[in-house]
Design a protein around this motif. Structure first.
Motif, PDB file in Angstrom:
ATOM      1  N   LYS A  49     -15.267 -14.143   2.521  1.00  0.00           N
ATOM      2  CA  LYS A  49     -14.646 -13.413   1.405  1.00  0.00           C
ATOM      3  C   LYS A  49     -13.166 -13.734   1.295  1.00  0.00           C
ATOM      4  N   TRP A  50     -12.506 -13.797   2.433  1.00  0.00           N
ATOM      5  CA  TRP A  50     -11.070 -14.137   2.436  1.00  0.00           C
ATOM      6  C   TRP A  50     -10.890 -15.514   1.796  1.00  0.00           C
ATOM      7  N   CYS A  51     -11.746 -16.456   2.181  1.00  0.00           N
ATOM      8  CA  CYS A  51     -11.704 -17.807   1.624  1.00  0.00           C
ATOM      9  C   CYS A  51     -11.904 -17.772   0.105  1.00  0.00           C
ATOM     10  N   GLN A  52     -12.844 -16.945  -0.331  1.00  0.00           N
ATOM     11  CA  GLN A  52     -13.131 -16.870  -1.767  1.00  0.00           C
ATOM     12  C   GLN A  52     -11.931 -16.343  -2.551  1.00  0.00           C
ATOM     13  N   TYR A  53     -11.291 -15.286  -2.030  1.00  0.00           N
ATOM     14  CA  TYR A  53     -10.101 -14.756  -2.717  1.00  0.00           C
ATOM     15  C   TYR A  53      -8.996 -15.809  -2.748  1.00  0.00           C
ATOM     16  N   PRO A  77      -6.738 -22.600  -6.172  1.00  0.00           N
ATOM     17  CA  PRO A  77      -8.026 -23.317  -6.255  1.00  0.00           C
ATOM     18  C   PRO A  77      -8.172 -24.498  -5.293  1.00  0.00           C
ATOM     19  N   LYS A  78      -7.090 -25.034  -4.777  1.00  0.00           N
ATOM     20  CA  LYS A  78      -7.210 -26.161  -3.842  1.00  0.00           C
ATOM     21  C   LYS A  78      -7.543 -25.726  -2.412  1.00  0.00           C
ATOM     22  N   SER A  79      -7.576 -24.424  -2.174  1.00  0.00           N
ATOM     23  CA  SER A  79      -7.875 -23.927  -0.823  1.00  0.00           C
ATOM     24  C   SER A  79      -9.231 -24.416  -0.361  1.00  0.00           C
ATOM     25  N   GLU A  80      -9.355 -24.592   0.960  1.00  0.00           N
ATOM     26  CA  GLU A  80     -10.594 -25.149   1.508  1.00  0.00           C
ATOM     27  C   GLU A  80     -11.217 -24.216   2.533  1.00  0.00           C
ATOM     28  N   GLY A  81     -12.530 -24.327   2.663  1.00  0.00           N
ATOM     29  CA  GLY A  81     -13.226 -23.553   3.679  1.00  0.00           C
ATOM     30  C   GLY A  81     -14.053 -24.457   4.571  1.00  0.00           C
ATOM     31  N   TYR A  82     -14.213 -24.050   5.831  1.00  0.00           N
ATOM     32  CA  TYR A  82     -15.053 -24.794   6.776  1.00  0.00           C
ATOM     33  C   TYR A  82     -15.937 -23.768   7.468  1.00  0.00           C
ATOM     34  N   LYS A  83     -17.238 -23.912   7.279  1.00  0.00           N
ATOM     35  CA  LYS A  83     -18.154 -22.938   7.860  1.00  0.00           C
ATOM     36  C   LYS A  83     -18.748 -23.489   9.151  1.00  0.00           C
ATOM     37  N   PHE A  84     -18.742 -22.674  10.199  1.00  0.00           N
ATOM     38  CA  PHE A  84     -19.358 -23.122  11.455  1.00  0.00           C
ATOM     39  C   PHE A  84     -20.491 -22.194  11.842  1.00  0.00           C
ATOM     40  N   ASP A  85     -21.303 -22.655  12.792  1.00  0.00           N
ATOM     41  CA  ASP A  85     -22.512 -21.925  13.167  1.00  0.00           C
ATOM     42  C   ASP A  85     -22.177 -20.690  14.000  1.00  0.00           C
ATOM     43  N   VAL A  86     -22.960 -19.614  13.802  1.00  0.00           N
ATOM     44  CA  VAL A  86     -22.669 -18.370  14.532  1.00  0.00           C
ATOM     45  C   VAL A  86     -22.851 -18.510  16.043  1.00  0.00           C
ATOM     46  N   ASN A  87     -23.652 -19.462  16.475  1.00  0.00           N
ATOM     47  CA  ASN A  87     -23.863 -19.619  17.911  1.00  0.00           C
ATOM     48  C   ASN A  87     -22.978 -20.685  18.561  1.00  0.00           C
ATOM     49  N   PHE A  97      -6.430 -23.021   4.449  1.00  0.00           N
ATOM     50  CA  PHE A  97      -7.656 -23.579   5.018  1.00  0.00           C
ATOM     51  C   PHE A  97      -8.335 -22.479   5.825  1.00  0.00           C
ATOM     52  N   HIS A  98      -9.601 -22.218   5.533  1.00  0.00           N
ATOM     53  CA  HIS A  98     -10.311 -21.084   6.129  1.00  0.00           C
ATOM     54  C   HIS A  98     -11.459 -21.549   7.009  1.00  0.00           C
ATOM     55  N   ILE A  99     -11.447 -21.092   8.238  1.00  0.00           N
ATOM     56  CA  ILE A  99     -12.515 -21.443   9.169  1.00  0.00           C
ATOM     57  C   ILE A  99     -13.317 -20.163   9.378  1.00  0.00           C
TER      58      ILE A  99
END
Ligand SMILES: *Cc1c(COP(=O)(O)O)cnc(C)c1O
Length: 353
Positions: free
Chosen positions: A93-97, A103-113, A83-85
């Motif tokens: 990029k780490w999440c993509q690799y 393929p079941k790996s997940e990503g969570y994107k948060f705001d830069v601020n 799980f990538h935050i």
């Protein structure tokens, strides 16, 4: 040439003499299974732990880069998913690799601020590894020690891996709050590229042994087994390991380096706040990086400032990812001297105040 690029970045000026010594001491052609290498490797591991404040029971490994560490960790510590935050290009990029391999790996994107929103994270119990970037080099944000502690407290049973490529050897990181930390040496270590350092907790090694993944030359268990004798699975970058030994021996303890960088970061942020045309890319002070300062401006101005700086023998870092053209970055790394920042400030005052 003054170099403020956040990696590869300025190397310590002593590197020139260290390289000469490496040649003279015959280290460059020493076999990596021999006594001379083992002694070198043992000494470096000791210095890394002592100077960088790494817990005695953590295991140190040599890799060729931070990117390689991304892959090693997914291969050897997950069978199913990580799980990538993230809030920037390196974390993404780490999440993509990871998704390519699992393929079941997940990503969570948060705001830069925003600080990493630990409270909002829902991570399923079948997640084998939580991954994040302590210092996002692409946009100049960082995850604070308190946030890391909260993450650790919330997900105690899951291994946590931290990309600390542009902060390790610069900041006094609290390694005890995560299982795996890694970096490449061309950022805060002030050395030429081509070597990565990874530190793993006993729990991470226990898991690696349990999983016993041996399909790769750089499988973590194989690396662990070799490192019991201070050796590597394949011929390592012996010159860089030697440079690392010399550099660490000559450096202060990480606590004082951290203090100096923190003071200098504060000074740089204050300095760049005074311009009307330039703006700090990260508005929230709380999440601003101490080691990579990102400054935003209209494309034309960014382009012009970088060119003009180069003409004056000053290399500014390009923007990265979505901010490639409307920002530039300034490394605040230990190898760069205070007087070099004074020259940088004079340049900006002269042309842009
Ligand atoms: C530079 C950087 C990397 C990549 O390092 P390599 O040595 O090129 O593998 C990864 N993560 C972060 C946060 C970086 O700053």
């Amino acid at each position: 040439m003054l170099n403020f690029y956040p990696g590869p970045s300025k190397v310590y000026s002593e590197v020139r003499a260290y390289m000469q010594d490496a040649y003279d001491e015959g280290i460059l052609s020493t076999p990596h299974r021999g006594e001379q290498f083992v002694q070198l490797s043992r000494a470096v591991v000791g210095s890394i732990k002592r100077k960088l404040n790494i817990p005695q029971d953590y295991y140190i490994f040599f890799t060729s880069s931070a990117t390689e560490c991304w892959e090693i960790l997914i291969q050897s510590l997950t069978t199913h998913k990580s799980f990538h935050i993230y809030n920037g290009s390196f974390g993404e990029k780490w999440c993509q690799y990871a998704k390519n391999l699992r393929p079941k790996s997940e990503g969570y994107k948060f705001d830069v601020n925003e600080p990493m929103p630990v409270d909002q994270l829902e991570i399923s119990t079948d997640t084998e590894l939580i991954c994040f970037t302590q210092n996002e080099t692409s946009n100049g944000t960082q995850v604070s020690a308190t946030t890391i502690l909260n993450l650790h407290n919330k997900f105690r049973d899951t291994l946590i891996a931290v990309d600390a490529t542009s902060s390790m050897a610069g900041l006094n990181l609290k390694l005890i709050k995560a299982d795996i930390w890694f970096a490449s040496v061309q950022k805060c270590f002030g050395l030429p590229a081509g070597l990565g350092i990874m530190a793993c907790s006993p729990r991470a090694i226990f898991r690696a042994k349990q999983m016993n993944e041996r399909g790769h030359y750089n499988s973590l268990v194989s690396m662990y087994e070799k490192m019991l004798n201070y050796q590597t699975t394949h011929t390592p970058n012996v010159l860089n390991i030697y440079l690392l030994k010399r550099m660490l021996e000559d450096r202060e303890f990480i606590k004082s380096i951290d203090q100096q960088l923190s003071d200098r970061a504060e000074d740089l942020y204050t300095f760049f706040s005074q311009f009307t045309d330039f703006k700090l890319l990260i508005e929230n002070e709380e999440v601003r990086s101490k080691t990579v300062i990102a400054i935003e401006a209209p494309e034309r101005l960014v382009d012009e400032a970088k060119k003009r700086a180069l003409y004056h023998n000053i290399r500014l870092g390009n923007g990265y990812g979505p901010w490639a053209r409307n920002s530039f970055r300034i490394a605040n790394f230990p190898a760069i001297l205070d007087e070099e920042y004074e020259e940088l400030k004079r340049f900006f005052l002269h042309y842009y105040a």
